[in-house]
Design an enzyme around this catalytic site. Structure first.
Site, short mmCIF file in Angstrom:
data_model
loop_
_atom_site.label_atom_id
_atom_site.label_comp_id
_atom_site.label_asym_id
_atom_site.label_seq_id
_atom_site.Cartn_x
_atom_site.Cartn_y
_atom_site.Cartn_z
N SER A 122 24.08 10.29 -7.76
CA SER A 122 22.74 9.64 -7.26
C SER A 122 22.37 10.33 -5.97
O SER A 122 22.10 11.54 -6.16
CB SER A 122 23.22 8.20 -7.04
OG SER A 122 22.10 7.44 -7.16
N LYS A 135 21.75 14.48 -5.82
CA LYS A 135 20.66 15.33 -5.14
C LYS A 135 21.81 16.19 -4.01
O LYS A 135 21.23 17.51 -3.87
CB LYS A 135 19.77 14.29 -4.08
CG LYS A 135 19.20 13.05 -4.97
CD LYS A 135 18.42 12.41 -3.79
CE LYS A 135 18.18 10.70 -4.35
NZ LYS A 135 17.71 10.32 -5.59
N TRP A 191 15.31 4.15 -13.57
CA TRP A 191 14.87 4.70 -12.08
C TRP A 191 15.04 6.14 -11.72
O TRP A 191 14.37 6.55 -10.92
CB TRP A 191 15.75 3.61 -11.17
CG TRP A 191 15.54 3.48 -9.61
CD1 TRP A 191 16.45 4.09 -8.60
CD2 TRP A 191 14.38 3.18 -8.97
NE1 TRP A 191 15.53 3.82 -7.49
CE2 TRP A 191 14.48 3.28 -7.48
CE3 TRP A 191 12.98 2.65 -9.67
CZ2 TRP A 191 13.60 3.29 -6.70
CZ3 TRP A 191 12.06 2.44 -8.52
CH2 TRP A 191 12.22 2.48 -7.26
N HIS A 248 23.71 3.68 -14.62
CA HIS A 248 23.65 4.63 -13.45
C HIS A 248 25.19 4.52 -12.81
O HIS A 248 25.41 3.72 -11.92
CB HIS A 248 22.57 3.93 -12.38
CG HIS A 248 22.46 4.87 -11.11
ND1 HIS A 248 21.53 5.77 -11.20
CD2 HIS A 248 22.97 4.78 -9.90
CE1 HIS A 248 21.83 6.43 -9.87
NE2 HIS A 248 22.48 5.69 -9.00
#
Ligand code: GTR
Length: 399
Positions: A232, A236, A325, A376
């Site tokens: 998440s 990144k 998302w 997720h």
């Protein structure tokens, strides 16, 4: 646009459109071309890529998204044991806990890295997790609390060292973290930050590079075979880490979504967009990024070009079926459209014409993709695919 690349991209998008996957799924549109410089020149050689295209892309991401770092490796960086080394995991691993300390004009700080190193003759290849979840529950150095987020025992059992630190120890996940950690050492308190000053994603990635500085000094570890892993916001950060630090041989970007692996030039209304991420987490980025809120498709770069900056090293991009998302299709497309960078080096990027079914990894080239069934999350399933990918590239045989 480079004709070859244009044809490749167009072919990829057309192949996708004619496949079953396309039903009801948008395809990328007007994607900035990876292999055309801002000045309109086609990139056809590694030399052009390394001398011109990669540096101009890096500058664009630095100036307008992740920000500039005021410091690289501090001259006073030091490593010392935070605790004595101890054998753990039924004698299968040596645990090291190292305090990494540094100081700048405005203060001093440190953070502790935990490493479980498999007991074996040769230096161990390793995975460094940038942990963005509560440390006590996810990266417990005593192993009383175990979590699938960091299955250290499984990692060690497969012959890899499991190394981690908590991102909040490098920069708190709030307000540019200006009260503690690295910002407080190198930036004047309450200063008016420049519009291209670094955000926390870049600061966490800086922390991962300081861990690499330590790894290079540790004879039990194989610094040439280290993958940086994050989930998440950590996913990144894993990409950013490998982009700025070529010592990392692999980046594993788990469910990284917007401003990570997700392509912006694809219409995925249920996924996060730049306007939302800048509102929710402005401190992750430099201020210049805010100008792309509701305007990301007007920017001359997209996230596939960030991934491409890791070529010719290894990249694994991961999505989750229930993670709209993060924009799963956008994550796959970035991996796909980054691939011409590997092809320049005579390697394969992502070898696939369409996104895979759940739990069916695409790992033939130097860019790996899978989508796990479920939420997720970073799971043992994902870790094992990262290790399969490293195994395939001879991370153990080759030492
Ligand atoms: C979300 C954010 C995402 C993702 C995630 C996380 O709320 O919108 O971009 O990074 O947090 O890091 O868990």
């Amino acid at each position: 646009m480079n004709t070859n690349t244009l044809m490749l991209c167009a072919a990829a998008i057309a192949a996708f459109a004619s496949s079953g996957f396309a039903a009801g799924t948008p395809t990328p549109k007007d994607v900035p071309d990876l292999m055309t410089t801002f000045g309109g020149k086609k990139v056809e050689s590694v030399e052009q890529w390394e001398k011109t295209r990669a540096p101009e892309l890096l500058e664009e991401f630095t100036k307008n998204e992740y920000g500039r770092r005021p410091v690289g490796r501090p001259s006073n960086l030091s490593f010392e044991p935070a605790e004595p080394d101890v054998e753990m995991m039924d004698g299968k691993a040596l645990r090291k806990r190292i305090r990494i300390s540094y100081g700048g004009k405005y203060g001093e700080s440190s953070f502790v890295v935990t490493a479980f190193i498999p007991k074996q003759e040769k230096p161990a290849p390793a995975f460094l997790l940038i942990c963005n979840r509560p440390a006590a529950e996810n990266i417990d150095p005593t192993r009383k609390v175990k979590s699938g987020f960091w299955p250290a025992e499984e990692i060690v059992a497969r012959g890899y060292a499991a190394i981690t630190f908590w991102n909040g120890d490098v920069a708190p996940d709030i307000d540019y973290g200006n009260r503690k950690g690295v910002f407080a050492c190198f930036e004047k308190p309450d200063c008016n930050r420049r519009s291209d000053a670094w955000g926390t994603i870049s600061a966490w990635a800086w922390g991962a590079s300081r861990v690499m500085d330590w790894i290079e000094t540790e004879p039990l570890l194989d610094a040439k075979h280290v993958g940086v892993v994050g989930h998440s916001r950590g996913g990144k950060t894993a990409l950013v880490t490998a982009v700025y630090d070529k010592r990392f041989a692999m980046a594993c970007s788990n469910c990284s979504g917007c401003s990570g692996a997700k392509l912006n030039h694809i219409d995925l209304p249920r996924s996060e967009h730049v306007a939302q991420i800048c509102k929710g987490f402005p401190h992750w980025f430099c201020k210049n990024y805010f100008m792309f809120a509701n305007a990301e498709t007007k920017w001359r770069v997209d996230q596939h070009e960030l991934i491409a900056l890791i070529a010719p090293r290894l990249v694994a991009v991961v999505s989750a079926t229930e993670d709209n998302w993060a924009g799963q299709r956008g994550e796959w497309w970035s991996a796909k459209l980054a691939s011409p960078a590997w092809e320049l080096y005579g390697k394969k990027g992502l070898v696939a014409e369409t996104p895979p079914e759940a739990d069916t990894p695409q790992q033939e080239g130097c860019v790996s993709y899978h989508i796990h069934k479920g939420k997720h999350n970073l799971t043992p399933y994902d870790w094992n695919r990262y290790m399969d990918f490293a195994d395939k590239h001879g991370w153990k045989a080759d030492r």
